[in-house]
Design an enzyme around this catalytic site. Structure first.
Site, PDB file in Angstrom:
ATOM      1  CD  GLU A  84      11.068 -41.828  10.778  1.00 14.73           C
ATOM      2  OE1 GLU A  84      11.146 -42.192   9.409  1.00 14.73           O
ATOM      3  OE2 GLU A  84      11.075 -42.609  11.746  1.00 14.73           O
ATOM      4  CG  HIS A 105      13.512 -48.008  14.020  1.00 13.58           C
ATOM      5  ND1 HIS A 105      14.317 -46.894  14.290  1.00 13.58           N
ATOM      6  CD2 HIS A 105      12.267 -47.352  13.569  1.00 13.58           C
ATOM      7  CE1 HIS A 105      13.975 -45.672  13.624  1.00 13.58           C
ATOM      8  NE2 HIS A 105      12.844 -45.959  13.071  1.00 13.58           N
ATOM      9  CG  HIS A 171      12.555 -46.915   8.859  1.00 12.70           C
ATOM     10  ND1 HIS A 171      12.095 -45.818   8.207  1.00 12.70           N
ATOM     11  CD2 HIS A 171      12.512 -46.464   9.963  1.00 12.70           C
ATOM     12  CE1 HIS A 171      11.727 -44.658   8.875  1.00 12.70           C
ATOM     13  NE2 HIS A 171      12.121 -45.268  10.260  1.00 12.70           N
TER      14      HIS A 171
END
Ligand SMILES: [Zn+2]
Length: 251
Positions: A84, A105, A171
């Protein structure tokens, strides 16, 4: 190619940020990352080595140098860049005023996002920066998948806009700041706001919003207090917990 020990102090700072996030429960095991812009063209990012021990035990050796397109700017010594990474690239590209990005997260933030719980200004002096964040509104990027290409990164950065943080549905969160301290403390504040929101919902209560006249009287205590003093407190807590990052001392 820049020597791999360039920015040693900044690498340790990024590692400290990862440790603080793990210590406070915003990241668990190996998921989550932090980046810091070090020049106009280069940023440091927490990567994952072959013997990675998780975010809580991050060291400067886990932090690598990449350019603003995400290409390695040094020998990565076996480290894998975060899938990411486009989160960091998109935010830092769009926000020249920002120096650092946190992606984490936190379970409470995820629970609020999947439960449709709005993050509202329900408390006051308990945490003025968190109240201001709620007052401004925390946008939600409504995509459940990994943000691993430029298109998704830009989409998420569009939703973030010129704010300090965005929730990623199901997420986690992405937070940014003009300093590493600012980005980390923004993430901690958002997590605190989510924890209160979730606790209220769990208790079956809907809290009234803080009256506008009370909000208006809450002072802005400034970046030095809100971000840097809080950051120093967490660094002290790390050290006191035996979790100080080996290497150059905190700057
Ligand atoms: Zn993620």
């Amino acid at each position: 190619m820049i020597g791999e020990r360039a920015f040693a102090r900044e690498r340790s700072e990024v590692a400290r940020a990862c440790r603080v996030l793990a210590m406070e429960g915003l990241v668990t095991d190996i998921l989550g990352h932090v980046s810091l812009r070090v020049t106009e063209q280069l940023l440091l990012v927490r990567a994952r080595g072959p013997a990675d021990q998780g975010l809580l035990l991050s060291t400067g050796d886990d932090v690598v140098l990449v350019d603003t397109d995400g290409a390695p700017a040094e020998d990565l010594a076996g480290h894998a860049l975060p899938q990411e990474l486009p989160i960091h690239l998109a935010v830092l590209r769009r926000r020249p005023d920002m120096a650092a990005v946190v992606h984490a997260h936190p379970p409470d933030v995820v629970l609020c996002s999947i439960g449709g719980l709005a993050l509202e200004p329900v408390f006051g002096a308990f945490s003025i920066p968190a109240m201001r964040m709620a007052e401004r509104g925390v946008p939600v990027y409504r995509y459940y998948g990994l943000v691993r290409d430029r298109r998704r990164g830009e989409e998420m950065a569009d939703v973030l806009g010129d704010g300090p943080a965005v929730v990623l549905q199901g997420h986690g969160l992405t937070a940014t700041g003009p300093s590493l301290a600012g980005a980390v403390v923004t993430a901690l504040n958002l997590n605190r706001l989510a924890a209160v929101t979730l606790a209220l919902a769990s208790a079956g209560r809907r809290a009234p919003l803080v009256p506008p006249e009370d909000r208006a009287e809450l002072p802005d205590l400034g970046e030095g207090f809100n971000d840097h003093a809080v950051w120093r407190a967490y660094l002290a807590k790390l050290a006191h917990s035996g979790l100080a990052v080996p290497g150059p001392p905190a700057g």
